[in-house]
Design a protein around this motif. Structure first.
Motif, mmCIF file in Angstrom:
data_model
loop_
_atom_site.group_PDB
_atom_site.id
_atom_site.type_symbol
_atom_site.label_atom_id
_atom_site.label_comp_id
_atom_site.label_asym_id
_atom_site.label_seq_id
_atom_site.Cartn_x
_atom_site.Cartn_y
_atom_site.Cartn_z
ATOM 1 N N HIS A 85 1.369 4.828 5.559
ATOM 2 C CA HIS A 85 0.196 5.004 6.407
ATOM 3 C C HIS A 85 0.197 6.342 7.143
ATOM 4 C CE1 HIS A 85 -1.288 0.586 6.657
ATOM 5 N NE2 HIS A 85 -0.610 0.786 5.526
ATOM 6 N N GLU A 86 1.194 7.184 6.887
ATOM 7 C CA GLU A 86 1.292 8.499 7.512
ATOM 8 C C GLU A 86 2.024 9.434 6.554
ATOM 9 O OE1 GLU A 86 4.072 8.604 10.832
ATOM 10 O OE2 GLU A 86 4.721 6.573 10.284
ATOM 11 N N SER A 107 0.865 -1.181 0.000
ATOM 12 C CA SER A 107 0.000 0.000 0.000
ATOM 13 C C SER A 107 0.897 1.225 0.000
ATOM 14 C CB SER A 107 -0.897 0.004 1.250
ATOM 15 O OG SER A 107 -0.091 0.162 2.424
#
Length: 355
Positions: A344-345, A341
């Motif tokens: 996430h930040e 992916s």
């Protein structure tokens, strides 16, 4: 005998002369053997601008021209920044750096040379002694301070040489403009920087590729202790290659699986000891590119922030405020490393997250 008398007179004259030339220690009365005659100040030589009014005017015009050129250089640097935007084409990047650099060089060099020439050719040219004394806030001290400013104004000609004064003020006013334009260009104009840095080109299935060749990386290529500079394989398909690369660059390393101290929710973010972290320092965005394989530490060369790769790239030294964002990775059917992916930040400096 007469000859001996003359020799005695010559010796006495020599001793007398030596006492005149050499200082005497007032405590012992002994002449220092290393003392030398005080040469004093050399004869003052007037400058050509002191003797010839035409040369004085010529020097004044020269200083004015230099200050004017400094202002032109500052404005040209701003114009070059707008004329050659950095949009991913290397030709424009080179032109941008070249012409902005030339403008800034002209601005700095002309301003410096003009100030030096003003001081050497036009300001008062005489020796003075500044006697040191205890600083006191008396009325006499304040009055003398005002006199000093008035004397400096008179000697420099700042008050009466309006051509030089106005050109200097003009050059100094426009001098910061290139810096303002360049720093303003670092921030997005109409988009939220937090949102921009929260999303990069990484997505599920994107292969990790070598920077700058773009060759995809197999897990078997990453040996123990090695570090790879990584970009998304499809980076060159991006509309704005440089900006997308600046956000998506990654450092890939392989440790012994038992050396990794992984959180339960991140157990599947690595692959056989291979981990990937953002290369953008969370302090001010410099590239974190120095890896020490024995300690598993990453070092940012700009301000010496250090991150522990074995412990989620947590900060162990320096001004960085948070760990490097981790890119979740795995392998595809052909054994190539791919992203699970996006990050996430947000990547990059922590101050971008402040609203």
């Amino acid at each position: 005998m007469a000859q001996d008398d003359n020799s005695g007179k010559d010796l006495a004259a020599a001793n007398s002369s030596s006492h005149d030339l050499l200082p005497v220690d007032t405590g012992t009365g002994v002449v220092s053997p290393d003392a030398v005659e005080n040469p004093g100040h050399p004869e003052h030589r007037q400058r050509v601008t002191d003797l010839n009014p035409k040369k004085e005017k010529q020097a004044e015009r020269t200083v004015f021209i230099l200050f004017f050129l400094s202002a032109v250089g500052s404005l040209w640097a701003v114009a070059a920044y707008m004329m050659f935007p950095i949009d991913g084409q290397m030709e424009l990047v080179r032109s941008n750096n070249l012409f902005i650099g030339l403008g800034a060089t002209l601005a700095l060099m002309a301003l410096g040379i003009g100030a030096v020439h003003w001081g050497k050719a036009l300001m008062a040219d005489h020796e003075s002694v500044d006697h040191r004394h205890p600083v006191r806030g008396t009325d006499e001290t304040r009055a003398r301070a005002i006199e000093i400013f008035e004397e400096a104004n008179e000697e420099s000609g700042f008050g009466r040489r309006s051509l030089i004064r106005n050109s200097l003020i003009g050059a100094l006013v426009v001098f910061p403009l290139p810096a303002v334009a360049l720093f303003r260009g670092l921030a997005p104009y109409d988009e939220d920087p937090v949102e921009l840095l929260h999303h990069t080109m990484w997505k599920k299935g994107t292969r990790l590729a070598r920077d700058p060749s773009g060759a995809p990386i197999k897990a078997s290529d990453v040996t123990l202790g090695s570090a790879f500079h990584v970009i998304p394989e499809d980076l060159n398909d991006a509309k704005d290659v440089l900006n997308e690369k600046a956000k998506a660059i990654v450092l890939l390393m392989r440790l012994k699986p038992e050396d990794l101290n992984e959180l339960p929710e991140r157990k599947n973010w690595s692959y056989n000891g291979i981990v990937a972290y953002s290369k953008v320092c969370t302090h001010v965005g410099c590239p974190v590119a120095l890896y020490e394989q024995q300690t598993h530490h990453l070092l940012c060369p700009c301000h010496q922030s250090q991150f522990d790769v074995a412990n989620h790239a947590t900060v162990i030294f320096g001004p960085a405020a948070r760990p490097l964002p981790q890119l979740p990775i795995t392998v595809d059917d052909e054994g190539y490393l791919v992203a699970q992916s996006d990050f996430h930040e947000p990547v990059g400096p922590s101050f971008w997250e402040r609203h």
